[in-house]
Design a protein around this motif. Structure first.
Motif, PDB file in Angstrom:
ATOM      1  N   HIS A   1       0.883  -1.172   0.000  1.00  0.00           N
ATOM      2  CA  HIS A   1       0.000   0.000   0.000  1.00  0.00           C
ATOM      3  C   HIS A   1       0.917   1.217   0.000  1.00  0.00           C
ATOM      4  CE1 HIS A   1      -3.755  -2.223   0.602  1.00  0.00           C
ATOM      5  NE2 HIS A   1      -2.936  -3.106   1.158  1.00  0.00           N
ATOM      6  N   CYS A   2       1.059   1.812  -1.188  1.00  0.00           N
ATOM      7  CA  CYS A   2       2.110   2.789  -1.446  1.00  0.00           C
ATOM      8  C   CYS A   2       1.728   4.210  -1.043  1.00  0.00           C
ATOM      9  CB  CYS A   2       2.456   2.784  -2.929  1.00  0.00           C
ATOM     10  SG  CYS A   2       2.968   1.163  -3.531  1.00  0.00           S
ATOM     11  N   MET A   3       2.773   4.944  -0.699  1.00  0.00           N
ATOM     12  CA  MET A   3       2.619   6.356  -0.357  1.00  0.00           C
ATOM     13  C   MET A   3       3.867   7.082  -0.811  1.00  0.00           C
ATOM     14  SD  MET A   3       2.040   7.963   3.390  1.00  0.00           S
ATOM     15  CE  MET A   3       2.138   9.696   3.684  1.00  0.00           C
ATOM     16  N   ASP A   4       3.678   8.206  -1.489  1.00  0.00           N
ATOM     17  CA  ASP A   4       4.801   8.993  -1.964  1.00  0.00           C
ATOM     18  C   ASP A   4       5.082  10.105  -0.965  1.00  0.00           C
ATOM     19  OD1 ASP A   4       6.735  10.375  -3.304  1.00  0.00           O
ATOM     20  OD2 ASP A   4       5.551  10.759  -5.098  1.00  0.00           O
ATOM     21  N   ASP A   5       6.236  10.073  -0.371  1.00  0.00           N
ATOM     22  CA  ASP A   5       6.614  11.164   0.526  1.00  0.00           C
ATOM     23  C   ASP A   5       8.008  11.685   0.185  1.00  0.00           C
ATOM     24  OD1 ASP A   5       8.124   9.074   1.445  1.00  0.00           O
ATOM     25  OD2 ASP A   5       7.585   9.319   3.544  1.00  0.00           O
ATOM     26  N   THR A   6       8.322  11.634  -1.122  1.00  0.00           N
ATOM     27  CA  THR A   6       9.646  12.063  -1.555  1.00  0.00           C
ATOM     28  C   THR A   6       9.810  13.577  -1.520  1.00  0.00           C
ATOM     29  OG1 THR A   6       8.898  11.966  -3.851  1.00  0.00           O
ATOM     30  CG2 THR A   6      10.048  10.033  -2.991  1.00  0.00           C
ATOM     31  N   SER A   7       8.715  14.310  -1.594  1.00  0.00           N
ATOM     32  CA  SER A   7       8.803  15.763  -1.510  1.00  0.00           C
ATOM     33  C   SER A   7       7.577  16.297  -0.769  1.00  0.00           C
ATOM     34  CB  SER A   7       8.883  16.380  -2.907  1.00  0.00           C
ATOM     35  OG  SER A   7       7.657  16.208  -3.592  1.00  0.00           O
ATOM     36  N   ARG A   8       7.676  17.501  -0.307  1.00  0.00           N
ATOM     37  CA  ARG A   8       6.545  18.111   0.425  1.00  0.00           C
ATOM     38  C   ARG A   8       5.315  18.251  -0.465  1.00  0.00           C
ATOM     39  NH1 ARG A   8       8.479  22.645   4.636  1.00  0.00           N
ATOM     40  NH2 ARG A   8       7.238  21.490   6.122  1.00  0.00           N
ATOM     41  N   GLU A   9       5.526  18.555  -1.740  1.00  0.00           N
ATOM     42  CA  GLU A   9       4.407  18.751  -2.662  1.00  0.00           C
ATOM     43  C   GLU A   9       3.652  17.444  -2.929  1.00  0.00           C
ATOM     44  OE1 GLU A   9       7.722  19.639  -3.932  1.00  0.00           O
ATOM     45  OE2 GLU A   9       7.467  21.464  -2.752  1.00  0.00           O
ATOM     46  N   ASP A  10       4.384  16.335  -2.928  1.00  0.00           N
ATOM     47  CA  ASP A  10       3.784  15.040  -3.267  1.00  0.00           C
ATOM     48  C   ASP A  10       3.392  14.210  -2.056  1.00  0.00           C
ATOM     49  OD1 ASP A  10       4.110  15.533  -5.976  1.00  0.00           O
ATOM     50  OD2 ASP A  10       6.105  14.626  -6.025  1.00  0.00           O
ATOM     51  N   TYR A  11       3.615  14.721  -0.866  1.00  0.00           N
ATOM     52  CA  TYR A  11       3.376  13.932   0.345  1.00  0.00           C
ATOM     53  C   TYR A  11       1.944  13.414   0.395  1.00  0.00           C
ATOM     54  CZ  TYR A  11       3.435  12.390   5.147  1.00  0.00           C
ATOM     55  OH  TYR A  11       3.354  11.618   6.264  1.00  0.00           O
ATOM     56  N   GLY A  12       1.785  12.120   0.542  1.00  0.00           N
ATOM     57  CA  GLY A  12       0.474  11.507   0.667  1.00  0.00           C
ATOM     58  C   GLY A  12      -0.192  11.160  -0.648  1.00  0.00           C
ATOM     59  N   ARG A  13       0.382  11.574  -1.755  1.00  0.00           N
ATOM     60  CA  ARG A  13      -0.196  11.252  -3.063  1.00  0.00           C
ATOM     61  C   ARG A  13       0.190   9.847  -3.489  1.00  0.00           C
ATOM     62  NH1 ARG A  13       1.113  16.621  -6.572  1.00  0.00           N
ATOM     63  NH2 ARG A  13      -0.094  18.057  -5.308  1.00  0.00           N
ATOM     64  N   ALA A  14      -0.573   9.345  -4.435  1.00  0.00           N
ATOM     65  CA  ALA A  14      -0.242   8.034  -4.994  1.00  0.00           C
ATOM     66  C   ALA A  14       1.020   8.152  -5.842  1.00  0.00           C
ATOM     67  CB  ALA A  14      -1.399   7.530  -5.851  1.00  0.00           C
ATOM     68  N   PRO A  15       1.953   7.248  -5.686  1.00  0.00           N
ATOM     69  CA  PRO A  15       3.158   7.275  -6.520  1.00  0.00           C
ATOM     70  C   PRO A  15       2.806   7.029  -7.989  1.00  0.00           C
ATOM     71  CG  PRO A  15       3.462   5.860  -4.616  1.00  0.00           C
ATOM     72  CD  PRO A  15       2.011   6.205  -4.680  1.00  0.00           C
ATOM     73  N   THR A  16       3.700   7.439  -8.863  1.00  0.00           N
ATOM     74  CA  THR A  16       3.494   7.237 -10.293  1.00  0.00           C
ATOM     75  C   THR A  16       3.686   5.766 -10.649  1.00  0.00           C
ATOM     76  OG1 THR A  16       5.821   7.614 -10.820  1.00  0.00           O
ATOM     77  CG2 THR A  16       4.361   9.565 -10.784  1.00  0.00           C
ATOM     78  N   GLU A  17       3.171   5.380 -11.805  1.00  0.00           N
ATOM     79  CA  GLU A  17       3.375   4.005 -12.269  1.00  0.00           C
ATOM     80  C   GLU A  17       4.856   3.740 -12.501  1.00  0.00           C
ATOM     81  OE1 GLU A  17       0.907   2.855 -15.535  1.00  0.00           O
ATOM     82  OE2 GLU A  17      -0.937   3.165 -14.394  1.00  0.00           O
ATOM     83  N   GLU A  18       5.589   4.762 -12.925  1.00  0.00           N
ATOM     84  CA  GLU A  18       7.027   4.627 -13.126  1.00  0.00           C
ATOM     85  C   GLU A  18       7.719   4.279 -11.803  1.00  0.00           C
ATOM     86  OE1 GLU A  18      10.802   7.508 -14.202  1.00  0.00           O
ATOM     87  OE2 GLU A  18       8.853   7.993 -15.051  1.00  0.00           O
ATOM     88  N   TRP A  19       7.296   4.929 -10.710  1.00  0.00           N
ATOM     89  CA  TRP A  19       7.858   4.642  -9.383  1.00  0.00           C
ATOM     90  C   TRP A  19       7.571   3.197  -8.990  1.00  0.00           C
ATOM     91  CZ3 TRP A  19       5.949   3.133  -4.628  1.00  0.00           C
ATOM     92  CH2 TRP A  19       6.790   3.324  -3.525  1.00  0.00           C
ATOM     93  N   VAL A  20       6.360   2.733  -9.251  1.00  0.00           N
ATOM     94  CA  VAL A  20       5.984   1.360  -8.904  1.00  0.00           C
ATOM     95  C   VAL A  20       6.810   0.366  -9.721  1.00  0.00           C
ATOM     96  CG1 VAL A  20       4.102  -0.330  -8.913  1.00  0.00           C
ATOM     97  CG2 VAL A  20       3.666   2.014  -8.169  1.00  0.00           C
ATOM     98  N   ARG A  21       6.983   0.634 -11.007  1.00  0.00           N
ATOM     99  CA  ARG A  21       7.809  -0.256 -11.835  1.00  0.00           C
ATOM    100  C   ARG A  21       9.247  -0.325 -11.310  1.00  0.00           C
ATOM    101  NH1 ARG A  21       4.802   2.159 -16.112  1.00  0.00           N
ATOM    102  NH2 ARG A  21       3.360   0.644 -16.994  1.00  0.00           N
ATOM    103  N   LYS A  22       9.764   0.810 -10.895  1.00  0.00           N
ATOM    104  CA  LYS A  22      11.118   0.854 -10.336  1.00  0.00           C
ATOM    105  C   LYS A  22      11.198   0.014  -9.058  1.00  0.00           C
ATOM    106  CE  LYS A  22      15.333   2.441  -9.953  1.00  0.00           C
ATOM    107  NZ  LYS A  22      16.395   1.975 -10.827  1.00  0.00           N
ATOM    108  N   GLN A  23      10.155   0.104  -8.214  1.00  0.00           N
ATOM    109  CA  GLN A  23      10.123  -0.706  -6.996  1.00  0.00           C
ATOM    110  C   GLN A  23      10.104  -2.192  -7.337  1.00  0.00           C
ATOM    111  OE1 GLN A  23      10.550   0.460  -3.837  1.00  0.00           O
ATOM    112  NE2 GLN A  23      10.949   2.325  -4.984  1.00  0.00           N
ATOM    113  N   GLN A  24       9.320  -2.567  -8.331  1.00  0.00           N
ATOM    114  CA  GLN A  24       9.266  -3.971  -8.744  1.00  0.00           C
ATOM    115  C   GLN A  24      10.651  -4.442  -9.188  1.00  0.00           C
ATOM    116  OE1 GLN A  24       6.152  -3.534 -11.684  1.00  0.00           O
ATOM    117  NE2 GLN A  24       4.680  -4.583 -10.360  1.00  0.00           N
TER     118      GLN A  24
END
Length: 108
Positions: A39-62
């Motif tokens: 259950h993903c959460m993007d907290d890489t920056s203040r602007e994106d905190y709490g937003r759903a990560p991008t599909e690119e981020w998920v692919r990178k995690q995989q």
């Protein structure tokens, strides 16, 4: 764990190294694992905190998790667009909650 673990749920997955290491450890040692949920959460920056990560981020995690080269090859790995709700266990038996549970899943 080797013979009994069937499901692992990361309630708030941020892609931190310790989380990836834990996922690899559990996946590599559980021959009966059927499902691992992130259950993903993007907290890489203040602007994106709490937003759903991008599909690119998920692919990178995989890719970083190397999930297809472990002991339980038949396991499914599900990535969700939000963290698991705090009171999930209270609602998990509710029929409408169950129907909507997989709605926020990435289709990769």
């Amino acid at each position: 764990m080797d013979n009994h673990l069937e499901k692992v749920v990361f309630e708030v997955y941020r892609g931190q190294e310790w989380q990836r290491d834990m996922a690899k450890f559990l996946h590599g040692r559980s021959r009966f694992l059927k499902t691992m949920e992130f259950h993903c959460m993007d907290d890489t920056s203040r602007e994106d905190y709490g937003r759903a990560p991008t599909e690119e981020w998920v692919r990178k995690q995989q890719e970083l998790l190397c999930l297809d080269s472990r002991a339980s090859r038949d396991a499914r790995f599900l990535f969700f667009k939000s963290q698991l709700v705090v009171n999930h266990h209270e609602f998990s038996h509710n029929e409408s909650y169950q129907r909507g549970y997989y709605r926020d899943m990435y289709n990769l």
